[in-house]
Design a protein around this motif. Structure first.
Motif, PDB file in Angstrom:
ATOM      1  N   SER B  54       1.340 -13.910  44.258  1.00  0.00           N
ATOM      2  CA  SER B  54       0.748 -13.438  45.518  1.00  0.00           C
ATOM      3  C   SER B  54       0.528 -11.943  45.491  1.00  0.00           C
ATOM      4  CB  SER B  54       1.651 -13.805  46.689  1.00  0.00           C
ATOM      5  OG  SER B  54       1.756 -15.192  46.813  1.00  0.00           O
ATOM      6  N   ASP B 153      -4.716 -18.439  47.529  1.00  0.00           N
ATOM      7  CA  ASP B 153      -3.274 -18.375  47.289  1.00  0.00           C
ATOM      8  C   ASP B 153      -2.593 -19.631  47.823  1.00  0.00           C
ATOM      9  OD1 ASP B 153      -0.713 -17.686  46.748  1.00  0.00           O
ATOM     10  OD2 ASP B 153      -0.678 -15.858  47.942  1.00  0.00           O
ATOM     11  N   GLU B 154      -2.328 -20.566  46.960  1.00  0.00           N
ATOM     12  CA  GLU B 154      -1.697 -21.835  47.321  1.00  0.00           C
ATOM     13  C   GLU B 154      -2.259 -22.416  48.617  1.00  0.00           C
ATOM     14  OE1 GLU B 154       2.326 -22.368  46.597  1.00  0.00           O
ATOM     15  OE2 GLU B 154       2.625 -20.500  45.492  1.00  0.00           O
TER      16      GLU B 154
HETATM   17 MG   LIG Z   1       3.177 -16.646  46.645  1.00  0.00          MG
END
Ligand SMILES: [Mg+2]
Ligand SMILES: Nc1ncnc2c1ncn2[C@@H]1O[C@H](COP(=O)(O)OP(=O)(O)O)[C@@H](O)[C@H]1O
Lengths: 283, 245
Positions: B54, B153-154
């Motif tokens: 991240s 991001d995910e």
């Molecule tokens: Mg992360």
């Protein structure tokens, strides 16, 4: 590989305790409508008050019965005293509100949005906030005399602090993730404030407005005890000298009604402006 | 925008990172990282939790400039976070076109929402959407900008398994159509292998492993080549698959 966990032997008696879920009756078919329930207790109180008054238990000099209060109100309305008193008081509140809302909004946007602003301004505002506004009356009289100015200034001050606190808190509680997202979407600084930070702070700001209105009425009542020649407070002060409890009650009811109307306006604002926020309505 | 040199306009790859480092106090999270992504390339980034995925993505999104090294990123880029991050006080369609220049263009929003299968949700408040729907709105919000680079991001990790499969298929389909470069952070090895041209594994602040997925699309999870890559990647992530098989 791994051991199977030891299992409990199946119960010999397979029946378990059960309960039946009864469908809820549709709200439209309730036996007593909600507004009837809501109206019941005030109506009972007024009836009780009337009985105590007309039976003589409650003397007129102490508290006039509702019938007298009503008659007096009609009389005052016919004479035009009622409307002129309301207009004078409303005018003061309106001016004070505008003054307070502008001051609080300017201050809170500066301190809420900019850390430098907070460092410079927040401490003095917090210190002033701890002074009970009513305690400022003597100073306001010294500064502004006994005309309209000290009354409006008092209401303005009473409005400023609760609104400032809530607006500042609202701005500082804005979800940083949303501000960050708005940056990645290409929003400029001004648009971030207009489209993200201020809308996010709005619920808290409206709570502040409600508190502010509450203290505005309080400030009005106190302010109108300063040598007034018009307004609800003037009527009330004159009535006090002649023990006219009916007029005093009419004035109190007026204060209450005006407060109620103000509250309804804020609620309307909330419903209109915060419709995006489904809130728990109670059971 | 080239993050290292604000304001300079050059042309080049959507992502070009050389010798990037980022530390939080004494804790060095990114340590001399290099990364290159080709136009239109779909790259998946794997790595243990807390390894700095991240952090890297936030740097590429220009949300964090406390860095050393050279970073150049496509100017036209969009970011999708783990949470949809929709503005609750704006109706769905206004969220989609938020930040675009000019007046809010409803037709454009409607077209983007149709692409993610949400034509019937144009006018609702974000609060009434399900998790999967909200994430699809966020996807529409990203794609309506026609980015050259999409950073994710995910984005599916908070969704239930079934919704996740649908969302995965949707991303695949949208990528085939828009052909923007994608950097997808995920912890799901299968997701990475089904979607990506290239799978990266991040470890100790660098790209520790870089594998091209040379399997024809649409990909089958049971494909032996894919299973072999999966086993290999899981081993690199510290999971020994045979024990669970
Ligand atoms: Mg992360
Ligand atoms: N703002 C921050 N302040 C201090 N440490 C941070 C911050 N953001 C991330 N970290 C640390 O950096 C490391 C990597 O975090 P992150 O990039 O979120 O990992 P992940 O690979 O799971 O996305 C973690 O150890 C985390 O504690």
């Amino acid at each position: 590989m791994s051991l199977a966990p030891a299992r409990k032997p199946p119960p010999t008696d397979l029946a378990v305790e059960t309960e039946t879920i009864v469908p809820e009756p549709e709200s439209g078919h309730q036996r007593v409508p909600r507004w009837v329930v809501k109206a019941a207790s005030p109506v009972v109180l007024v009836i009780l008050w009337q009985i105590l008054g007309s039976s003589g238990v409650l003397e007129r000099d102490v508290l006039a019965p509702p019938s007298d209060v009503f008659a007096t109100a009609v009389e005052m309305a016919a004479e035009g005293r009622l409307s002129s008193a309301i207009l004078a008081s409303l005018g003061r509140v309106a001016l004070g509100l505008v003054l307070g809302i502008v001051t609080a909004t300017v201050l809170a946007t500066i301190t809420g949005l900019f850390r430098r602003g907070e460092d410079l301004l927040d401490l003095p505002v917090q210190m002033l906030r701890t002074v009970p506004v009513i305690g400022l009356i003597p100073l306001l009289i010294v500064w502004f005399g006994i005309g309209e100015e000290p009354k409006v200034a008092l209401i303005g001050l009473a409005v400023t602090f609760p609104l400032y606190m809530n607006l500042f808190g609202g701005i500082r509680n804005v979800d940083a993730a949303l501000v960050e997202a708005s940056r990645t979407l290409g929003l400029g600084r001004l648009d971030q404030i207009r489209q993200v930070i201020l809308p996010a702070a709005l619920p808290q700001a409206l709570v502040g407005l409600r508190y502010a209105l509450g203290s505005a009425w309080l400030a009005l009542v106190f302010g109108e005890t300063i040598n007034t020649t018009s307004g609800i407070g003037y009527e009330m002060n004159t009535a006090r000298e002649y023990f006219q409890t009916d007029v005093i009650v009419v004035c109190l009811v007026l204060y209450a009604l005006l407060g109620l109307v103000a509250d309804l306006i804020v609620r309307g604002l909330e419903r209109g402006l915060l419709s995006w926020r489904p809130a728990f309505q109670g059971q | 925008m080239a993050t290292g040199l604000p304001g300079t306009v050059t042309t080049g790859a959507p992502v070009e990172v050389r010798n990037l480092s980022r530390r939080f106090g004494e804790h060095v999270v990114i340590d001399g990282l290099d990364l290159h992504i080709e136009p239109g390339e779909f790259v998946a980034l794997l790595g243990a939790s807390g390894c700095g995925k991240s952090t890297l993505l936030r740097i590429l999104a220009d949300l964090d400039r406390d860095i050393t090294g050279d970073v150049s990123v496509a100017r036209g880029r969009a970011v999708g976070f783990q949470a949809p991050r929709l503005m609750p006080w704006k109706r769905v369609w206004r969220n989609v076109v938020l930040g675009l220049p000019g007046r809010p263009d409803r037709e454009r929003a409607e077209a983007a929402l149709a692409e993610v299968g949400l034509s019937h949700r144009v006018d609702v408040w974000p609060k009434v959407l399900s998790g999967g729907e909200a994430q699809r709105v966020a996807l529409a919000r990203s794609l309506v900008r026609e980015p050259d680079l999409l950073l994710l991001d995910e984005p599916f990790s908070a969704l239930d398994a079934l919704t996740r499969l649908t969302a995965r298929g949707l991303v695949d389909e949208l990528w085939q159509r828009h052909r923007c470069a994608v950097l997808l952070v995920t912890h799901d090895v299968e997701e990475a292998l089904v979607l990506a041209d290239r799978v990266l594994v991040m470890d100790r602040g660098r790209i520790a492993h870089d594998a091209r997925v040379e399997i024809d699309r649409p990909r089958d999870l049971a494909d032996p080549a894919l299973v072999a890559m999966r086993t290999d990647l899981l081993a690199r992530l510290g999971v020994d698959v045979k024990e669970h098989a």
